[in-house]
Scaffold this active site. Structure first.
Site, PDB file in Angstrom:
ATOM      1  N   LYS A 222      75.977  25.018  32.009  1.00 60.25           N
ATOM      2  CA  LYS A 222      74.571  25.481  32.428  1.00 60.25           C
ATOM      3  C   LYS A 222      74.607  25.344  34.232  1.00 60.25           C
ATOM      4  O   LYS A 222      75.269  24.587  34.469  1.00 60.25           O
ATOM      5  CB  LYS A 222      73.323  24.906  31.837  1.00 60.25           C
ATOM      6  CG  LYS A 222      73.155  25.179  30.474  1.00 60.25           C
ATOM      7  CD  LYS A 222      71.562  25.234  29.909  1.00 60.25           C
ATOM      8  CE  LYS A 222      71.305  25.682  28.621  1.00 60.25           C
ATOM      9  NZ  LYS A 222      70.313  25.506  27.960  1.00 60.25           N
ATOM     10  N   ARG A 257      73.968  20.590  21.768  1.00 62.29           N
ATOM     11  CA  ARG A 257      74.620  21.902  21.553  1.00 62.29           C
ATOM     12  C   ARG A 257      75.626  22.415  22.670  1.00 62.29           C
ATOM     13  O   ARG A 257      75.651  22.276  23.894  1.00 62.29           O
ATOM     14  CB  ARG A 257      73.505  22.909  21.836  1.00 62.29           C
ATOM     15  CG  ARG A 257      73.644  24.592  21.397  1.00 62.29           C
ATOM     16  CD  ARG A 257      72.380  25.231  21.466  1.00 62.29           C
ATOM     17  NE  ARG A 257      72.708  26.794  21.117  1.00 62.29           N
ATOM     18  CZ  ARG A 257      72.768  27.587  21.912  1.00 62.29           C
ATOM     19  NH1 ARG A 257      73.083  27.245  23.335  1.00 62.29           N
ATOM     20  NH2 ARG A 257      72.981  28.731  21.800  1.00 62.29           N
TER      21      ARG A 257
END
Length: 280
Positions: A222, A257
């Protein structure tokens, strides 16, 4: 701590699961377009399972900042051949990442074990769809929609506000007939948060774990990590993603995740050993 997902029960008292990311989309921020073809997606799913993924999370709608919604029929078209093929593999545990109760209903008909809902029951029909199936449910914090979530990043205390939101959404799910033992909670790192707010949530994973349900952390590749790396592109964020996963696991996250499953699995095993050593 048990997480029940239909006929699968994960004992997370000492274990951290690695959830492999599989996006069957043309526009996801990291791997958009790579697995839009069903054969490519099925091959990737097999690869992630071989690398040690405990479960796979399949999404047919990008939720990157600024993305637009995808019609349920199109999500279903993208997902169906991939889910059906992977569900046929012995021992495969599948999650479908969707905000749509219609998509969730079809995925549950195909046998998936988990619905990963980034809107935390934003679709009024979602709870009633999931409740009778026994499936696991992930509830995530997000303000607005992916298209609007970065428009208001004001928080007095991001950890407290995210925790309170997740507590309320879990109560709503329980009221709708979804037992707590089926619920996992995701603080939504990168969803309607500035980089420093995402880092604060990561650093306070142990506070989120006090909600009493497994915490899912999705920090993989991210952009908040890139801000510390000279704005490195997604494909050059491996080390940062592994560092974030290790921090989260040490602080009590029970589901991670990840795009890079093999590397995350190895890092998590070390984090688990260190966490266990603290209690001896």
């Amino acid at each position: 701590m048990i997480w029940r997902c239909r006929d699968i029960s994960f004992d997370l008292s000492a274990r951290t699961l690695v959830m492999g990311i599989l996006n069957v989309t043309p526009d996801s921020f990291s791997d958009g377009g790579r697995y839009l073809d069903p054969d490519a997606a099925i091959a990737r799913g097999r690869e992630l399972l071989a690398q040690g993924a405990d479960l796979l999370d399949l999404g047919a709608e990008s939720t990157r900042p600024g993305s637009v919604s995808v019609e349920a029929a199109e999500q279903i078209r993208r997902l169906e051949p991939v889910v059906r093929a992977l569900m046929a593999l012995p021992g495969a545990v599948l999650s479908v990442d969707t905000r749509s109760a219609e998509v969730a209903a079809r995925a549950l008909e195909w046998g998936v074990h988990v619905i990963n809902d980034v809107s935390a029951l934003g679709d009024p029909g979602m709870a009633a769809t999931v409740a009778p199936t026994g499936a696991g449910l992930v509830l995530m914090h997000m303000r607005g929609t992916p298209a609007t979530m970065q428009s208001d990043l004001r928080y007095d205390d991001v950890v407290t506000e995210v925790s309170d939101h997740l507590r309320r959404r879990m109560a709503a799910a329980v009221s709708a007939g979804i037992a707590e033992e089926r619920i996992a909670l995701d603080p939504g790192i990168g969803f309607g948060k500035a980089a420093e707010q995402s880092m604060r949530l990561l650093a306070r994973t142990d506070d989120l774990a006090r909600l009493g349900r497994p915490v899912l952390v999705g920090a993989s590749r991210k952009s908040f990590l890139a801000r510390l790396l000279g704005d490195a592109p997604p494909e050059r964020r491996l080390e940062a993603s592994i560092a974030a996963a290790t921090i989260a696991a040490l602080l009590g996250a029970r589901i991670l995740r990840a795009h890079d499953v093999a590397e995350t699995v190895r890092a998590v095993r070390i984090a688990e050993a260190a966490r266990a050593a603290r209690t001896k």
